[in-house]
Design an enzyme around this catalytic site. Structure first.
Site, mmCIF file in Angstrom:
data_model
loop_
_atom_site.group_PDB
_atom_site.id
_atom_site.type_symbol
_atom_site.label_atom_id
_atom_site.label_comp_id
_atom_site.label_asym_id
_atom_site.label_seq_id
_atom_site.Cartn_x
_atom_site.Cartn_y
_atom_site.Cartn_z
ATOM 1 N N PRO A 239 0.799 -1.236 0.000
ATOM 2 C CA PRO A 239 0.000 0.000 0.000
ATOM 3 C C PRO A 239 0.823 1.273 0.000
ATOM 4 O O PRO A 239 0.297 2.339 -0.315
ATOM 5 C CB PRO A 239 -0.834 -0.122 1.276
ATOM 6 N N SER A 241 3.965 1.867 -1.576
ATOM 7 C CA SER A 241 5.023 1.921 -2.577
ATOM 8 C C SER A 241 5.122 3.329 -3.158
ATOM 9 O O SER A 241 4.171 4.116 -3.098
ATOM 10 C CB SER A 241 4.741 0.921 -3.701
ATOM 11 N N GLU A 257 5.004 -0.445 4.898
ATOM 12 C CA GLU A 257 4.873 0.178 6.219
ATOM 13 C C GLU A 257 4.542 1.664 6.121
ATOM 14 O O GLU A 257 5.279 2.439 5.515
ATOM 15 C CB GLU A 257 6.163 -0.002 7.024
ATOM 16 N N LYS A 273 7.108 -4.720 13.224
ATOM 17 C CA LYS A 273 8.207 -5.431 13.862
ATOM 18 C C LYS A 273 7.801 -6.891 13.996
ATOM 19 O O LYS A 273 6.804 -7.204 14.649
ATOM 20 C CB LYS A 273 8.537 -4.848 15.248
#
Length: 467
Positions: A239, A241, A257, A273
């Site tokens: 999502p 990029s 992320e 993580k």
């Protein structure tokens, strides 16, 4: 007051604009190519910036981020055009990236040790148009600010009126990219493993309780980085990029992320993580996912970073507004399973989105904790600069929003400037890292760095039939 032009586009017109915009020297694309799962709600692009902002390395004193944020927010306020939620699409604004080393330059204690990466520490273009695809509604839009310069509007009109370019199949597209030499690790495996041991020594001595340690891989390519990015995000959708052209470089971020999202007065962050590879068969895949969810080490590592980010958000949060929406959520992507937590806060009065971004940067999930000491240890142990890797690609929209990623799974293409060269050639860098804690196994940590990025490197090495 003049209103911006917000026009629906057909998919064909959107692709036509994209093809022409991608040839511009300041092209910026947010999101993944294609449709399907894990691509998020939006993708979109722009080019032809009316202004740019950059910060280069070489300073020995800390950077005044308050002045920088004030200048950038001033541009947003000058052209700000709130967008009704019913018209959900991208607007113009700032699109750019922060290199990881920007985090050194903004801290008086760290500024003297700031390395000098090849890319800028900050680079952003200010754009007054954007084309975007809303995947939730499967609609395409072209947004143009009423004060968009005539030369930019003329470009858009010319691109739209141009004869449609012939479509290429996948093989024809990827023929424009190949790796001339494969990725090679900068460090011997044992050197990285020794570094993990040294981090554990620091943890046992009480200096820190987590450090994110990375290694660098480098190869060489021929062709167009934009082609490589499209293929990567089609095969490995995420999502957050992004693809950016900066000088003679291209940033290819295949990141899953989010760093900070700001809408209205609400700020959210979603640290990752905990990682496991995908299985080759369904039973193996489920076993990896279950192992990750049950891992005390990974959950503890995730919790450490959640606490760090709660503190980072509290700097500009209204009193008592920081909360954790979910802990240790399992999210699955093309090559990996991740543990992800979600944190939110309400911003205090007077907090500007760019200042919130600068003050929280770099993200705790790619430094360790406590952040400043972890960054000192990273500088001591890593033989490379990170540049855009572990930095952030950000979008500060004229609709009042801000969104940004943690630029993991991120590559940097540096074009060689050779006169008369028929086809672009250059070097390509890739990095992989992981959080080291007291009970980390050095060999396992080394393997985790490969789990995260080796599938992407292998994909690029095998992308072109002739490569």
């Amino acid at each position: 007051m003049l209103l911006p032009v917000s026009s629906p586009l057909s998919r064909e017109d959107y692709e036509q604009l994209l093809t022409h915009a991608a040839n511009q020297p300041d092209f910026a694309y947010l999101g993944s190519i294609g449709n399907g799962n894990n691509r998020g709600s939006f993708s979109g692009f722009t080019a032809c910036a009316i202004s740019t902002k950059r910060v280069d390395s070489g300073h020995i004193q800390a950077l005044d981020t308050h002045m920088l944020a004030k200048e950038m927010e001033g541009m947003v306020q000058r052209y700000e055009t709130p967008l009704p939620e019913s018209q959900a699409h991208l607007t113009g604004g700032w699109v750019g990236f922060l290199s990881y080393e920007f985090g050194y330059l903004k801290e008086p204690r760290l500024a003297p040790m700031c390395p000098t990466p090849r890319p800028p520490l900050l680079f952003a273009g200010f754009y007054l148009w954007a084309a975007s695809h809303n995947r939730n509604t499967d609609t395409y839009h072209l947004w143009i600010h009423p004060e968009c310069p005539e030369w930019v509007c003329s470009n858009l009109q010319r691109w739209q009126r141009a004869m449609p370019l012939p479509s290429k199949n996948v093989a024809e597209k990827t023929a424009d990219w190949r790796m001339i030499s494969p990725f090679k690790a900068r460090q011997p495996a044992q050197e990285f493993i020794n570094g993990v041991g040294m981090v554990k020594d620091y943890i046992n001595a009480g200096d820190c309780y987590q450090v994110n340690l990375s290694q660098e891989f480098q190869g060489s390519y021929q062709g167009q980085p934009w082609i490589a990015f499209q293929a990567l995000t089609e095969a490995n959708p995420t999502p957050y990029s992004a693809f950016l052209k900066v000088d003679s470089s291209s940033v290819l971020s295949i990141s899953p992320e989010r760093f900070l999202e700001i809408r209205g007065r609400t700020v959210k962050t979603s640290p990752i993580k905990g990682t496991r590879p995908r299985g080759k068969i369904p039973s193996e895949d489920k076993a990896y996912a279950a192992e990750l969810e049950a891992s005390e080490k990974d959950r503890a590592e995730n919790l450490m970073i959640v606490d760090l980010l709660r503190n980072d958000l509290s700097v500009h949060a209204a009193a008592g507004s920081v909360s954790v929406d979910s802990l240790f959520a399992l999210e699955t992507y093309r090559n990996v399973h991740h543990l992800v937590s979600h944190i939110r806060a309400e911003l205090a009065e007077g907090a500007s989105p760019m200042q919130v971004l600068f003050d929280a940067f770099p993200g705790g999930s790619i430094t360790g904790a406590p952040k400043i000491r972890a960054m000192e240890i990273i500088r001591e142990l890593e033989p490379h600069w990170r540049g855009p890797y572990c930095g952030s690609v950000f979008y500060r929209g004229l609709d009042g929003t801000l969104d940004s990623n943690i630029a993991i799974r991120t590559m940097l293409c540096d074009k060689e400037e050779i006169e008369g060269q028929a086809q672009e050639k250059g070097s390509i860098r890739c990095w992989g890292g992981g959080g080291i804690v007291a009970d980390s196994d050095p060999e396992s940590e080394y393997q985790e760095t490969l789990t995260k990025v080796k599938p992407l490197m292998d994909f690029l090495e095998n992308l072109s039939p002739s490569g």
